[in-house]
Design an enzyme around this catalytic site. Structure first.
Site, PDB file in Angstrom:
ATOM      1  N   TYR A   1       0.828  -1.200   0.000  1.00 41.74           N
ATOM      2  CA  TYR A   1       0.000   0.000   0.000  1.00 41.74           C
ATOM      3  C   TYR A   1       0.865   1.253   0.000  1.00 41.74           C
ATOM      4  O   TYR A   1       1.561   1.543   0.967  1.00 41.74           O
ATOM      5  CB  TYR A   1      -0.922   0.024   1.221  1.00 41.74           C
ATOM      6  CG  TYR A   1      -1.853  -1.158   1.333  1.00 41.74           C
ATOM      7  CD1 TYR A   1      -2.335  -1.819   0.205  1.00 41.74           C
ATOM      8  CD2 TYR A   1      -2.269  -1.624   2.584  1.00 41.74           C
ATOM      9  CE1 TYR A   1      -3.187  -2.903   0.315  1.00 41.74           C
ATOM     10  CE2 TYR A   1      -3.131  -2.708   2.702  1.00 41.74           C
ATOM     11  CZ  TYR A   1      -3.584  -3.349   1.564  1.00 41.74           C
ATOM     12  OH  TYR A   1      -4.427  -4.426   1.677  1.00 41.74           O
TER      13      TYR A   1
ATOM     14  N   HIS B   1      -0.069 -12.110   0.956  1.00 44.36           N
ATOM     15  CA  HIS B   1      -0.927 -11.133   0.295  1.00 44.36           C
ATOM     16  C   HIS B   1      -1.291 -11.547  -1.139  1.00 44.36           C
ATOM     17  O   HIS B   1      -0.427 -11.685  -1.997  1.00 44.36           O
ATOM     18  CB  HIS B   1      -0.195  -9.780   0.274  1.00 44.36           C
ATOM     19  CG  HIS B   1      -1.079  -8.607  -0.006  1.00 44.36           C
ATOM     20  ND1 HIS B   1      -0.622  -7.312   0.009  1.00 44.36           N
ATOM     21  CD2 HIS B   1      -2.392  -8.521  -0.317  1.00 44.36           C
ATOM     22  CE1 HIS B   1      -1.604  -6.482  -0.265  1.00 44.36           C
ATOM     23  NE2 HIS B   1      -2.697  -7.204  -0.483  1.00 44.36           N
TER      24      HIS B   1
END
Length: 378
Positions: free
Chosen positions: A59, A124
Site C-alpha cells: 500500500y 498477500h
C-alpha cells in the site's frame, strides 16, 4: 457513545472491533493525506474502540506501514491495546512469495511500523503466485517467523474463494490461523457465506474487507481502475460433465484466451448460462449500472448506500471484523456511527430489501483475479 462490539477471531484469542481500520489510504493510494489528518484518524479510532489496524508494504509502496507506524508511536498507546496485521509477498515492484523474500519482508515491515512483532502476518493476494509454492514454501517460512515471535499468527488473503480451500486442504492443521477475504460479503456479493462453515471447521478466523465493493457501492461510483466494469470481460459457460469449466478472458491488452480456472467450485460466478462476449459486455455494464441505480435509489430516500452496505457486512457475527479504509476523522466517525446504529437500532430492513431488489440481476457477479494455476490434486 455506545461500545463498539468485539468479536473472537478463530482460535487466536483475539477479540477484534467489528469495524477494522484499513490503513491503505494512509499510503495515499486514494489521494494525499497529511500527517495531521492521519494522526487524528488513528487517534479517534483508538479512542472510539477500534483496536484492529491492517496494512501492507504494497500500500503506497510501503508508505502505509510507515505512516501507521509513526502514528502509533507518536500516540504512545500501550502495545497490548491494539492489534496490527501486515502482509508479505506483494510489493510495489511485483509478487515474490519465496521463503527468502517473506523472511526479509517481516523485518522491513517491523522497522517501518516501529514494532517488535505484528499480531497477524498475511500472505498477500496468493492467487498471483503458485498455490503449490504457497503451500510448500511460503507457509512453512511464515511458520518459522511465527516461531521466532515476529508474528503471532499467520493468514492468507485473496479474491477467489477457492484459493482458501486449496491451501487449507494441503497444509498441516493450524498452519494458517486467519483468512482475509474481500468483495465477497456485501449486498451485491455474499458468496463468502457458503465458505464460513468450512473455515470454522478448520479453526480459521475470518476477516472481510471492501464492504463497498471497492467503490461500487458509493455515491461517486468506482474508480476507473476497478476491474469489474471495463478491465476484464469474461465468457462463462457450463462444460460437458466431468470436464473442468473454462473461462474465456478478453482484455484490452490481449487476445481472447482460454484459461482453466481451478477455483470454480467455490466461485459460482464462473459457472453460468452460456453468454457471448457481447452479452457479457452488457452484463458487465449492467453490473455497474445496477450499483449506480442502487446508490441513486438510496439518495432519493435521503439515505447513503455506503452506510447500509457497511451495516449489511457487519451483520454476520461469524465474521470477526470488517475492514474499511480510512484516512480522516470524518470517515472514522461515519463508520463508527453506522456500526453503533446497527447495534442499537438494527438495519433499515425496507431499504435493504429495496437495494437487494435493484442488485438482484447482478447478485454474486465477480471478476477474475490471479494467474493460471496448474492444478495439483490433494
Amino acid at each position: 457513545m455506545a461500545t463498539l462490539e468485539r468479536r473472537e477471531l478463530g482460535n487466536t484469542g483475539f477479540k477484534l472491533s467489528c469495524v477494522g481500520f484499513g490503513a491503505s489510504p494512509l499510503g495515499k493510494v486514494f489521494g494525499d493525506v497529511s500527517h495531521e489528518d492521519a494522526l487524528a484518524a488513528v487517534r479517534l479510532a483508538l479512542q472510539s474502540g477500534i483496536n484492529f489496524f491492517d496494512t501492507s508494504p504494497f500500500y503506497g509502496g510501503t508508505l502505509s506501514e510507515t505512516v501507521l507506524g509513526n502514528c502509533l508511536s507518536e500516540l504512545q498507546v500501550p502495545r497490548e491495546e491494539f492489534i496490527v496485521s501486515t502482509k508479505c509477498g506483494r510489493y510495489k515492484d511485483g509478487f515474490d512469495f519465496s521463503a527468502q523474500r517473506v523472511t526479509r519482508s517481516i523485518d522491513e515491515s517491523l522497522a517501518r511500523l516501529k514494532l517488535d512483532y505484528v499480531d497477524i502476518l498475511h500472505c498477500h493476494d496468493i492467487e498471483f503466485g503458485s498455490l503449490d509454492q504457497i503451500v510448500n514454501e511460503t507457509i512453512p517460512a511464515l511458520q518459522k517467523i511465527k516461531e521466532s515471535g515476529k508474528a503471532r499468527f499467520i493468514g492468507i488473503t485473496g479474491l477467489p474463494l477457492g484459493i482458501f480451500t486449496y491451501v487449507l486442504d494441503r497444509v498441516p492443521p493450524g498452519s494458517v490461523d486467519v483468512v482475509l477475504s474481500y468483495c465477497h460479503y456485501g449486498i451485491n456479493d455474499s458468496t463468502l457465506v457458503d465458505l464460513l462453515p468450512y473455515l470454522k471447521s478448520k479453526g480459521v478466523g475470518v476477516i472481510t474487507a471492501s464492504p463497498l465493493a471497492m467503490g461500487l457501492l458509493t455515491d461517486v461510483g468506482p474508480p476507473e481502475w476497478h476491474p469489474a466494469p471495463s478491465e476484464l470481460k469474461a465468457l462463462r459457460f457450463i462444460p460437458k460433465p466431468g470436464s473442468p469449466p473454462l473461462l474465456v478472458m478478453h482484455t484490452s491488452r490481449s487476445a481472447d484466451r482460454f484459461i482453466q480456472h481451478p477455483y470454480y467450485k467455490l466461485n459460482p460466478s464462473f459457472i453460468g448460462t452460456s453468454l457471448s462476449l457481447e452479452e457479457y459486455d452488457l452484463v458487465s455494464e449492467s453490473f455497474v449500472s445496477a450499483c449506480k441505480a442502487a446508490a441513486a435509489h438510496c439518495k432519493e430516500k435521503g439515505k447513503n448506500i455506503s452506510k447500509i452496505a457497511l451495516q449489511y457486512s457487519l451483520m454476520n457475527k461469524e465474521i470477526a471484523t470488517v475492514l474499511v479504509g480510512m484516512n480522516s476523522s470524518k470517515q472514522v466517525e461515519e463508520n463508527l456511527a453506522a456500526a453503533v446504529e446497527l447495534s442499537s437500532l438494527g438495519i433499515d430492513e425496507d431499504l435493504l430489501h429495496e437495494v437487494e431488489a435493484v442488485l438482484q440481476p447482478v447478485k454474486n457477479l465477480t471478476w477474475p483475479s490471479g494467474i493460471q494455476q496448474k492444478p495439483n490434486p490433494a
